[in-house]
Design a protein around this motif. Structure first.
Motif, short mmCIF file in Angstrom:
data_model
loop_
_atom_site.label_atom_id
_atom_site.label_comp_id
_atom_site.label_asym_id
_atom_site.label_seq_id
_atom_site.Cartn_x
_atom_site.Cartn_y
_atom_site.Cartn_z
N ARG A 1 28.70 33.70 40.57
CA ARG A 1 29.05 32.97 41.79
C ARG A 1 30.24 32.05 41.53
N GLY A 2 31.29 32.26 42.28
CA GLY A 2 32.47 31.40 42.16
C GLY A 2 32.28 30.10 42.93
N THR B 1 28.32 39.97 40.13
CA THR B 1 29.41 39.00 40.01
C THR B 1 28.86 37.59 39.93
N GLY C 1 34.66 34.11 41.10
CA GLY C 1 33.48 34.72 40.52
C GLY C 1 33.80 35.92 39.65
N ASP D 1 37.85 37.75 45.14
CA ASP D 1 36.83 36.72 45.28
C ASP D 1 36.73 36.30 46.74
N GLU E 1 29.39 33.85 47.02
CA GLU E 1 28.58 35.01 46.62
C GLU E 1 29.33 36.29 46.97
#
Length: 346
Positions: free
Chosen positions: A296-297, A294, A129, A254, A273
């Motif tokens: 969301r990864g 950030t 993220g 992350d 998140e």
């Protein structure tokens, strides 16, 4: 080889990479079916993935019902296992790095191209993220013209961990472990540098392989600094990006790795998140600071891309050529450190 509703997948290796990353991500992506895992950890596999059978690597590679082989084993075995699987007409995913060096990587990539097999390299940090946030801001030129990019990955591990990564041998050491991720991210943002200056060291008293590095990538008037340390009790910013229009500073890693290592799944609420307390700070040209949420990864995007590559002929989510470019920079960085000087790229 034909595909129905699922791509039957065999995973080789059930250490950290196989257990925490590949198995849960494969299971979470529509179109993939984790049917077999090669490892001596049969009890763990039966507990974690009761629908998957335990087999050895050769059996998985030879199984005509398996379409995709995922390799999550120690680095020296990546290229040999990949070549064996491709020769058996399997599509292949390799945990980073693709191979030990550029030559090995080129052999694997050429074989996959010749056999018409998908070859994907798990540079999953493209879907962190924080990196997605940085990439979005740079794409929008929100910081103006970037002149200094710093990406650091710090840990505090004074004791040597057991295992091959910290023992002398091919593919061991911190540069081989974290270097591919940091370099791949820089190449995505800025392309190939003009030159590299590298410092690669073993700093801990008992260290037998490198446990610190700092690479300076030369892009004319711009510099990209990539660094990792195992003796940083107070980590430096994960990203610090400075341009003519302001700066962005982001602390913290992350959260996906910690989430998956804790045994939680990608489908669980909250996956990917970031903690709002770790949001980046952007400071504009007037000195005004604001928080930047950030992005969301989601590492599932990698395997969703593998499904599209196999079923639709789309490019793999990480091209083998990109992984080879990262290996090339690692080789030049080691030579720069050994010579103690800046080396231009040919």
């Amino acid at each position: 080889m034909t595909y129905g509703t699922t791509i039957r997948t065999g995973l080789i290796g059930y250490g950290l990479a196989g257990r925490a990353f590949h198995a849960p991500l494969i299971a979470a992506v529509e179109g993939l079916d984790l049917v077999a895992i090669a490892s001596l950890r049969a009890e763990e596999i039966a507990r974690d993935w009761p629908a998957a059978r335990t087999a050895d690597a050769n059996t998985i590679i030879a199984d005509p019902d398996i379409d995709l082989v995922v390799i999550a084993t120690p680095n020296p075995t990546h290229a040999p296992l990949a070549c064996a699987a491709i020769a058996a007409d399997k599509h292949v995913v390799i945990d980073k790095p693709l191979a030990l060096d550029v030559g090995e990587g080129a052999v694997v990539a050429a074989l996959a191209a010749d056999r018409g097999r998908v070859l994907g390299v798990f540079h999953n940090r493209r879907w962190d993220g924080d990196f997605l946030t940085v990439r979005h801001l740079l794409d929008d030129r929100a910081l103006g013209t970037v002149q200094l990019y710093e990406a650091r990955w710090d840990r505090f591990r004074p004791a040597i961990k057991p295992g091959w990564r910290e023992q002398p041998g091919p593919g061991s050491g911190l540069l081989a472990d974290l270097g591919p991720h940091l370099i791949d991210q820089a190449l995505l943002l800025f392309g190939a540098p003009q030159a590299i200056t590298a410092d690669v060291l073993a700093q801990r008293d008992a260290a037998q392989v490198d446990d610190y590095f700092e690479l300076t990538l030369d892009y004319g008037p711009m510099r990209a600094i990539l660094s990792a340390s195992t003796l940083a009790a107070a980590p430096r910013p994960r990203f610090a990006v400075h341009g003519t229009g302001g700066s962005l500073v982001k602390y913290g890693l992350d959260p996906q790795e910690a989430w998956l290592r804790a045994g939680k799944r990608p489908a669980d609420p909250g996956y990917g998140e970031d903690d709002p307390a770790l949001y980046a700070t952007r400071t504009d040209a007037t000195g005004t600071a604001t928080r930047v949420p950030t992005a969301r990864g989601d590492y599932r995007a990698f395997y969703a891309g593998i499904v599209r590559a196999i079923e639709e002929g789309a490019p793999p989510p990480v091209a083998p050529a990109d992984a080879i470019d990262a290996l090339r920079l690692i080789e030049i960085a080691r030579e720069s450190a050994a010579q103690g000087r800046r080396l231009a790229l040919a």
